[in-house]
Motif scaffolding. Structure first.
Motif, mmCIF file in Angstrom:
data_model
loop_
_atom_site.group_PDB
_atom_site.id
_atom_site.type_symbol
_atom_site.label_atom_id
_atom_site.label_comp_id
_atom_site.label_asym_id
_atom_site.label_seq_id
_atom_site.Cartn_x
_atom_site.Cartn_y
_atom_site.Cartn_z
ATOM 1 N N ALA A 30 4.811 -8.327 -11.785
ATOM 2 C CA ALA A 30 4.583 -7.061 -11.087
ATOM 3 C C ALA A 30 3.615 -7.240 -9.945
ATOM 4 N N SER A 31 2.552 -8.060 -10.187
ATOM 5 C CA SER A 31 1.567 -8.307 -9.146
ATOM 6 C C SER A 31 2.196 -9.036 -7.974
ATOM 7 N N ALA A 32 3.063 -10.029 -8.273
ATOM 8 C CA ALA A 32 3.691 -10.801 -7.213
ATOM 9 C C ALA A 32 4.648 -9.949 -6.404
ATOM 10 N N ALA A 33 5.266 -8.950 -7.090
ATOM 11 C CA ALA A 33 6.259 -8.123 -6.405
ATOM 12 C C ALA A 33 5.613 -7.039 -5.553
ATOM 13 N N SER A 34 4.370 -6.679 -5.849
ATOM 14 C CA SER A 34 3.730 -5.611 -5.094
ATOM 15 C C SER A 34 3.462 -6.071 -3.670
ATOM 16 N N PRO A 35 3.707 -5.219 -2.679
ATOM 17 C CA PRO A 35 3.555 -5.638 -1.281
ATOM 18 C C PRO A 35 2.099 -5.840 -0.890
ATOM 19 N N ALA A 36 1.887 -6.795 -0.010
ATOM 20 C CA ALA A 36 0.558 -7.002 0.548
ATOM 21 C C ALA A 36 0.255 -5.874 1.525
ATOM 22 N N THR A 37 -1.021 -5.644 1.773
ATOM 23 C CA THR A 37 -1.442 -4.633 2.740
ATOM 24 C C THR A 37 -2.145 -5.305 3.904
ATOM 25 N N VAL A 38 -1.662 -5.022 5.102
ATOM 26 C CA VAL A 38 -2.281 -5.523 6.324
ATOM 27 C C VAL A 38 -3.049 -4.367 6.955
ATOM 28 N N LEU A 39 -4.351 -4.509 7.035
ATOM 29 C CA LEU A 39 -5.203 -3.476 7.620
ATOM 30 C C LEU A 39 -5.574 -3.889 9.041
ATOM 31 N N VAL A 40 -5.192 -3.069 10.011
ATOM 32 C CA VAL A 40 -5.510 -3.335 11.417
ATOM 33 C C VAL A 40 -6.670 -2.429 11.823
ATOM 34 N N VAL A 41 -7.776 -3.044 12.189
ATOM 35 C CA VAL A 41 -8.949 -2.295 12.642
ATOM 36 C C VAL A 41 -9.156 -2.646 14.106
ATOM 37 N N GLY A 42 -8.798 -1.723 14.984
ATOM 38 C CA GLY A 42 -8.850 -2.021 16.403
ATOM 39 C C GLY A 42 -9.236 -0.823 17.249
ATOM 40 N N ASP A 43 -9.016 -0.978 18.539
ATOM 41 C CA ASP A 43 -9.337 0.084 19.502
ATOM 42 C C ASP A 43 -8.046 0.595 20.134
ATOM 43 N N SER A 44 -8.117 1.042 21.388
ATOM 44 C CA SER A 44 -6.955 1.653 22.034
ATOM 45 C C SER A 44 -5.776 0.703 22.177
ATOM 46 N N LEU A 45 -6.036 -0.606 22.222
ATOM 47 C CA LEU A 45 -4.944 -1.569 22.356
ATOM 48 C C LEU A 45 -4.034 -1.564 21.135
ATOM 49 N N LEU A 95 -11.913 -0.794 3.351
ATOM 50 C CA LEU A 95 -11.631 -1.845 2.385
ATOM 51 C C LEU A 95 -11.495 -1.265 0.979
ATOM 52 N N THR A 96 -12.361 -0.327 0.637
ATOM 53 C CA THR A 96 -12.300 0.304 -0.683
ATOM 54 C C THR A 96 -11.028 1.117 -0.845
ATOM 55 N N GLN A 97 -10.665 1.846 0.191
ATOM 56 C CA GLN A 97 -9.504 2.737 0.115
ATOM 57 C C GLN A 97 -8.187 1.977 0.067
ATOM 58 N N HIS A 98 -8.045 0.954 0.901
ATOM 59 C CA HIS A 98 -6.738 0.307 1.066
ATOM 60 C C HIS A 98 -6.612 -1.047 0.372
ATOM 61 N N GLN A 99 -7.719 -1.677 -0.005
ATOM 62 C CA GLN A 99 -7.706 -2.966 -0.687
ATOM 63 C C GLN A 99 -6.725 -3.941 -0.020
ATOM 64 N N PRO A 100 -6.958 -4.252 1.250
ATOM 65 C CA PRO A 100 -5.998 -5.066 1.999
ATOM 66 C C PRO A 100 -5.984 -6.532 1.575
ATOM 67 N N SER A 101 -4.849 -7.158 1.806
ATOM 68 C CA SER A 101 -4.713 -8.599 1.619
ATOM 69 C C SER A 101 -5.133 -9.332 2.885
ATOM 70 N N VAL A 102 -4.859 -8.697 4.026
ATOM 71 C CA VAL A 102 -5.199 -9.267 5.327
ATOM 72 C C VAL A 102 -5.843 -8.185 6.178
ATOM 73 N N VAL A 103 -6.916 -8.539 6.875
ATOM 74 C CA VAL A 103 -7.563 -7.628 7.817
ATOM 75 C C VAL A 103 -7.442 -8.228 9.216
ATOM 76 N N VAL A 104 -6.863 -7.469 10.127
ATOM 77 C CA VAL A 104 -6.753 -7.881 11.527
ATOM 78 C C VAL A 104 -7.828 -7.144 12.316
ATOM 79 N N LEU A 105 -8.749 -7.896 12.910
ATOM 80 C CA LEU A 105 -9.842 -7.294 13.679
ATOM 81 C C LEU A 105 -9.542 -7.416 15.169
ATOM 82 N N GLU A 106 -9.277 -6.284 15.794
ATOM 83 C CA GLU A 106 -8.994 -6.239 17.235
ATOM 84 C C GLU A 106 -10.041 -5.343 17.885
ATOM 85 N N LEU A 107 -11.230 -5.883 18.035
ATOM 86 C CA LEU A 107 -12.340 -5.121 18.596
ATOM 87 C C LEU A 107 -13.181 -6.026 19.493
#
Length: 219
Positions: A30-45, A95-107
């Motif tokens: 079940a854990s392997a089947a659950s989708p990863a979460t990509v969190l994008v933290v950026g600005d206007s771009l 981070l607490t709310q979404h528990q991401p697997s990957v964080v993309v920092l565009e700042l």
């Protein structure tokens, strides 16, 4: 009678062991089947400033994940005008709310536009990277570069801070998020009228810059 009791006890323990093993296996599946979460933290771009909704590089990423059959969802927490200080102040709750697997920092771009100290920008990016890693996420930094009118020395140091943070924090890096957009012979055709924000035509190139490194983190 004693032998029968011992056999019954062994049978019950064996059954319990098998049940526990099956439960663990199913939980792992079940854990392997659950989708990863990509969190994008950026600005206007990344927040689709001046674009029709659904045409920015982040929505294009969502479509890419589906097309590539990558089990991942995207949370776009980008805010137009945001700085690294703003991103740092709100990252913990994200981070607490979404528990991401990957964080993309565009700042960082707005830090430079406002002439904020480079040391502060670097410290904020490092702190965000550390926080994301502590939360169990992998981090992808999207590097930026400045136009020549900011001065060669300032521009070189600004571009270098992304490389420094990525190296020190062992994070993934896209050296220049706007490669193929801002550094072509006539970049005006890929920017909106303000000459700051890429237009819809540029979004696919921006995604193409991000995808190879992001794909590695999602494997």
């Amino acid at each position: 009678m004693m032998g029968s009791g011992i056999e019954e006890g062994l049978f019950l323990r064996r059954r319990h062991f098998i049940a526990a093993g099956l439960a663990g296996a199913f939980a792992g599946m079940a854990s392997a089947a659950s989708p990863a979460t990509v969190l994008v933290v950026g600005d206007s771009l990344s927040a689709e400033y001046g674009l029709q909704r659904g045409t920015g590089w982040v929505p294009l990423l969502e479509k890419k994940l589906v097309a590539e059959k990558v089990p991942a969802r995207v949370v776009n927490a980008s805010i137009s005008g945001d700085t690294t200080s703003g991103g740092r102040s709100r990252l913990a709750s994200l981070l607490t709310q979404h528990q991401p697997s990957v964080v993309v920092l565009e700042l960082g771009g707005n830090d430079a536009l406002r002439g904020l100290p480079l040391d502060m920008t670097r410290a904020n990016l490092a702190a965000m990277t550390e926080a994301a890693k502590r939360a169990g996420a992998r981090v992808l930094l999207l590097g930026m570069q400045l136009p020549p009118n900011y001065g060669a020395d300032y521009g070189r140091k600004f571009a270098g801070l992304y490389e420094q943070v990525a190296r020190e924090q062992q994070a993934a890096l896209v050296p220049f998020f706007l490669k193929g957009v801002a550094d072509i012979a006539d970049p005006t055709k890929l920017f909106q009228a303000d000459r700051i924000h890429p237009n819809e035509q540029a979004q696919a190139t921006m995604l193409a810059n991000v995808w190879p490194e992001l794909r590695k983190l999602l494997k």
